[in-house]
Design a protein around this motif. Structure first.
Motif, mmCIF file in Angstrom:
data_model
loop_
_atom_site.group_PDB
_atom_site.id
_atom_site.type_symbol
_atom_site.label_atom_id
_atom_site.label_comp_id
_atom_site.label_asym_id
_atom_site.label_seq_id
_atom_site.Cartn_x
_atom_site.Cartn_y
_atom_site.Cartn_z
ATOM 1 N N PHE A 194 4.306 -1.117 0.197
ATOM 2 C CA PHE A 194 3.875 -1.396 1.506
ATOM 3 C C PHE A 194 2.698 -0.890 2.155
ATOM 4 O O PHE A 194 2.041 -1.194 2.987
ATOM 5 C CB PHE A 194 5.169 -1.287 2.318
ATOM 6 N N ALA A 195 2.398 0.435 1.812
ATOM 7 C CA ALA A 195 1.290 1.232 2.279
ATOM 8 C C ALA A 195 0.004 0.423 1.835
ATOM 9 O O ALA A 195 -0.898 0.542 2.494
ATOM 10 C CB ALA A 195 1.323 2.890 1.703
ATOM 11 N N LEU A 235 -0.158 -2.681 1.010
ATOM 12 C CA LEU A 235 -0.340 -3.960 1.711
ATOM 13 C C LEU A 235 -0.817 -3.687 3.205
ATOM 14 O O LEU A 235 -1.915 -4.351 3.724
ATOM 15 C CB LEU A 235 0.963 -4.679 2.055
ATOM 16 N N ALA A 236 -0.346 -2.689 3.845
ATOM 17 C CA ALA A 236 -1.095 -2.323 5.310
ATOM 18 C C ALA A 236 -2.431 -1.834 5.290
ATOM 19 O O ALA A 236 -3.104 -2.168 6.033
ATOM 20 C CB ALA A 236 -0.153 -1.090 5.776
ATOM 21 N N LEU A 237 -2.695 -1.052 4.118
ATOM 22 C CA LEU A 237 -4.194 -0.779 4.167
ATOM 23 C C LEU A 237 -5.111 -1.998 3.802
ATOM 24 O O LEU A 237 -6.070 -2.012 4.424
ATOM 25 C CB LEU A 237 -4.267 0.185 2.730
ATOM 26 N N LEU A 274 -4.430 -5.018 4.853
ATOM 27 C CA LEU A 274 -4.427 -5.754 6.101
ATOM 28 C C LEU A 274 -5.451 -5.121 7.049
ATOM 29 O O LEU A 274 -6.288 -5.758 7.591
ATOM 30 C CB LEU A 274 -3.011 -5.919 6.724
ATOM 31 N N ALA A 275 -5.319 -3.719 7.229
ATOM 32 C CA ALA A 275 -6.189 -3.075 8.146
ATOM 33 C C ALA A 275 -7.834 -3.264 7.718
ATOM 34 O O ALA A 275 -8.666 -3.346 8.597
ATOM 35 C CB ALA A 275 -5.870 -1.610 8.142
#
Length: 116
Positions: A54-55, A57-59, A61-62
């Motif tokens: 998830f980290a 994925l979030a990175l 996206l950012a």
């Protein structure tokens, strides 16, 4: 209505997939920042694997959002310039007096009428 549709069709299946991914990848994994001494406890974090997924994925996206925002900067600048030009034109039109009502002045001799 469209919000409910998006919620049901997109977000509910996405939530189900993410929950299944988290349950399937809950083993503890060590993540180390030091490639030369992987056992260094000061630079190693042990967390469930889904946290790292998830980290990442979030990175992603950012970073993708930032790159998109930077690449569209010229379009935002152009829109701001056009908006300022339009506002200047509106102000200039508001300052000019209204034209007198009546026939428009001709700029030359009138054309002959066509025969009936």
């Amino acid at each position: 209505m469209i919000n409910r549709f998006i919620l049901i069709v997109v977000f509910v299946p996405l939530a189900i997939v993410l929950i299944a991914l988290a349950v399937a990848n809950r083993e503890m994994v060590a993540f180390t920042v030091d490639p030369f001494n992987p056992g260094n406890p000061g630079l190693t974090v042990t967390l469930p694997f889904f946290v790292f997924l998830f980290a990442a994925l979030a990175l992603g996206l950012a970073i993708g959002s930032l790159v998109t925002w930077v690449r569209q900067g010229r379009h935002r600048k152009l829109a701001r310039q056009r908006g300022a030009e339009a506002e200047n034109l509106r102000q200039a039109l508001a300052r000019t007096p209204a034209a007198p009502a009546g026939p428009a002045p001709s700029s030359g001799p009138a054309l002959p009428k066509a025969p009936d």
